[in-house]
Design a protein around this motif. Structure first.
Motif, PDB file in Angstrom:
ATOM      1  N   SER A 195       0.831  -1.208   0.000  1.00  0.00           N
ATOM      2  CA  SER A 195       0.000   0.000   0.000  1.00  0.00           C
ATOM      3  C   SER A 195       0.862   1.253   0.000  1.00  0.00           C
ATOM      4  O   SER A 195       0.521   2.247  -0.653  1.00  0.00           O
ATOM      5  CB  SER A 195      -0.927  -0.006   1.220  1.00  0.00           C
ATOM      6  OG  SER A 195      -1.838  -1.079   1.159  1.00  0.00           O
ATOM      7  N   THR A 234      -7.813   3.853  -5.849  1.00  0.00           N
ATOM      8  CA  THR A 234      -7.199   2.600  -5.427  1.00  0.00           C
ATOM      9  C   THR A 234      -8.241   1.534  -5.144  1.00  0.00           C
ATOM     10  O   THR A 234      -9.394   1.817  -4.849  1.00  0.00           O
ATOM     11  CB  THR A 234      -6.359   2.794  -4.149  1.00  0.00           C
ATOM     12  OG1 THR A 234      -7.204   3.302  -3.118  1.00  0.00           O
ATOM     13  CG2 THR A 234      -5.206   3.737  -4.390  1.00  0.00           C
ATOM     14  N   LEU A 236      -8.183  -1.560  -2.490  1.00  0.00           N
ATOM     15  CA  LEU A 236      -7.441  -2.166  -1.385  1.00  0.00           C
ATOM     16  C   LEU A 236      -7.866  -3.623  -1.248  1.00  0.00           C
ATOM     17  O   LEU A 236      -9.023  -3.903  -0.935  1.00  0.00           O
ATOM     18  CB  LEU A 236      -7.704  -1.400  -0.087  1.00  0.00           C
ATOM     19  CG  LEU A 236      -7.096  -1.988   1.194  1.00  0.00           C
ATOM     20  CD1 LEU A 236      -5.593  -2.205   1.050  1.00  0.00           C
ATOM     21  CD2 LEU A 236      -7.410  -1.088   2.377  1.00  0.00           C
ATOM     22  N   ALA A 255      -4.379   3.783   1.334  1.00  0.00           N
ATOM     23  CA  ALA A 255      -5.197   3.475   0.156  1.00  0.00           C
ATOM     24  C   ALA A 255      -5.887   4.711  -0.402  1.00  0.00           C
ATOM     25  O   ALA A 255      -6.199   4.756  -1.590  1.00  0.00           O
ATOM     26  CB  ALA A 255      -6.237   2.410   0.492  1.00  0.00           C
ATOM     27  N   LEU A 261     -10.723   5.873  -2.592  1.00  0.00           N
ATOM     28  CA  LEU A 261     -10.806   4.422  -2.441  1.00  0.00           C
ATOM     29  C   LEU A 261     -11.952   3.940  -3.323  1.00  0.00           C
ATOM     30  O   LEU A 261     -13.115   4.100  -2.983  1.00  0.00           O
ATOM     31  CB  LEU A 261     -11.037   4.048  -0.982  1.00  0.00           C
ATOM     32  CG  LEU A 261     -11.231   2.563  -0.686  1.00  0.00           C
ATOM     33  CD1 LEU A 261      -9.963   1.777  -0.994  1.00  0.00           C
ATOM     34  CD2 LEU A 261     -11.654   2.346   0.767  1.00  0.00           C
TER      35      LEU A 261
END
Length: 430
Positions: A195, A234, A236, A255, A261
């Motif tokens: 990450s 992102t 995760l 993240a 996210l």
């Protein structure tokens, strides 16, 4: 507690690799529909669609087939809120291994594939009523496999690819499509294997992508930055974070350090505590080596980490001078997606379920981690065909997937969320 906010929960269908629309409809009928029925859920039911490149290209260029797909989804009240565009093709065949990272994001084929998926998503979402305050998430790898990096030139070309993707996604939204977030996924041994590495790469990628948007799309600096904020984020993956021994809170903070996210993939890795004291369990783990997927393994030795690319490499090390270091480790963790409800497997192996559970708890209870009115959660256990015990198909697989759903739903309900059949109506523009 949070009126107007929705958690979408779906299952990633990369456990199959459809070549044609009929295959995809068959996968939905064999997995999503019976799982929903087993859960006795009558409201809109989220799904994570996987479209290999050939099928994505066909659907993107055939409005009639897209309409057929949308019609089936509407009839079954299935909502494709997220898509997986990581594996280009051949994901359920032997020999995938590191080839899952081809094409890299430096290759125009990767960009074209991802945009085909985005066009399919736009056609289907619009046919279903559209997205108002939500988004569509498309997960992808962070650029390339790490061993292929000889200098920063490959990373720069990958970042340029992400910039071109942002420009195309923004144009698609301007034409009436949904907001789409391209969600980069850190994976052990990838060009961004943790990450933190992904967060650092995204700082660089945003700069390069901004230059692409200014020179190729004619946007000014402020507009380019706004579009990157809107479309580049992102994914995760809880399994990947756990393999690298990342603390859940740290992984989540990183993240969305340099972008939204897009989604959280709820997934478990395998673990073995004190491997040197459990030779039978070591043998059990090594026996899981198979020819299809990478099983990157990381060992924690105090504050240090040891890493191998696959279980075959680990077996070779245990026959040599490095065996003492590995067998003296505190814990091993292996990238082998196992059902998210499982805390342990036979043979003395445990799982990293605690990491996935904590990540779900964190995002479900603290809306500061959200960037829109909805949160995307996707269960991803694509390994049913290679799990210990042989291939899992039919009713057995459906029952196993339903148990995974029940586990995650239990976490959400404990955090105060209710199953809400009005979600589809609230999400749509009509």
């Amino acid at each position: 507690m949070h009126p107007g906010r929705f958690v979408w929960l779906g299952y990633c269908l990369n456990l199959a690799a459809p070549e044609h629309l009929d295959d995809l409809l068959g996968d939905l009928a064999a997995v999503s529909v019976p799982v929903r029925e087993r859960l006795r859920y009558e409201g809109p039911f989220g799904v994570g669609l996987y479209l290999p490149a050939q099928l994505a290209r066909t659907l993107a260029n055939d409005p009639a087939q897209c309409a057929t797909l949308a019609g089936y989804l509407r009839e079954e009240a299935l909502v494709p809120f997220t898509f997986n565009a990581f594996p280009y093709g051949g994901f359920q065949t032997d020999g995938v291994k590191r080839e899952v990272f081809r094409p890299t994001w430096a290759d125009e084929a990767r960009l074209n594939y991802t945009l085909d998926v985005a066009r399919v998503a736009a056609q289907v979402e619009n046919a279903l009523g559209g997205v108002r305050d939500g988004h569509v998430s498309i997960s992808t790898h962070p650029g390339a496999f790490g061993a292929w990096l000889s200098d920063r030139s490959l990373l720069r070309r990958c970042a340029e690819g992400f910039g071109r993707a942002v420009g195309a996604l923004a144009a698609l939204e301007g034409e009436g499509g949904p907001r789409t977030v391209l969600a980069l996924e850190a994976e052990p041994r990838a060009s961004a294997g943790t990450s933190r590495a992904l967060a650092e790469f995204l700082v660089f990628a945003r700069e390069v992508a901004g230059r692409v948007l200014r020179t190729e799309r004619g946007h000014d600096e402020a507009t380019a930055a706004r579009l990157i904020d809107r479309h580049l984020g992102t994914c995760l993956d809880a399994c990947h974070a756990a393999v690298e021994f990342e603390a859940p809170a740290d992984a989540l903070r990183l993240a969305h350090f340099a972008g939204p996210l897009g989604k959280l993939q709820v997934s478990n890795a395998l673990a073995l505590v004190a491997p040197g004291a459990h030779p039978a369990s070591v043998a059990t783990l090594l026996a899981l080596d198979e020819p299809r997927y990478l099983h990157q393994t990381t060992a924690r030795v105090g504050d240090a980490l040891l890493r191998v690319e696959d279980l075959g490499e680990l077996r070779a090390l245990l026959d040599g001078p490095e065996a003492e270091g590995w067998l003296g480790a505190d814990e091993w963790r292996c990238h082998f997606h196992v059902p998210v409800d499982a805390a342990a497997l036979e043979g003395g192996l445990t799982t990293t379920r605690a990491t996935a559970d904590e990540l779900v708890r964190l995002v479900a209870t603290d809306l500061a981690h959200w960037h829109a009115n909805e949160l995307h959660l996707e269960i991803e256990t694509y390994t049913w065909s290679v799990l210990p015990g042989g291939a899992r198909t039919g009713d057995e697989r459906v029952a196993g997937i339903a148990r995974e759903y029940e586990h995650v739903i239990g976490l959400l309900e404990h955090a105060g969320w209710d199953r809400d059949g009005s979600a589809l109506e609230a999400r749509a523009t009509t």
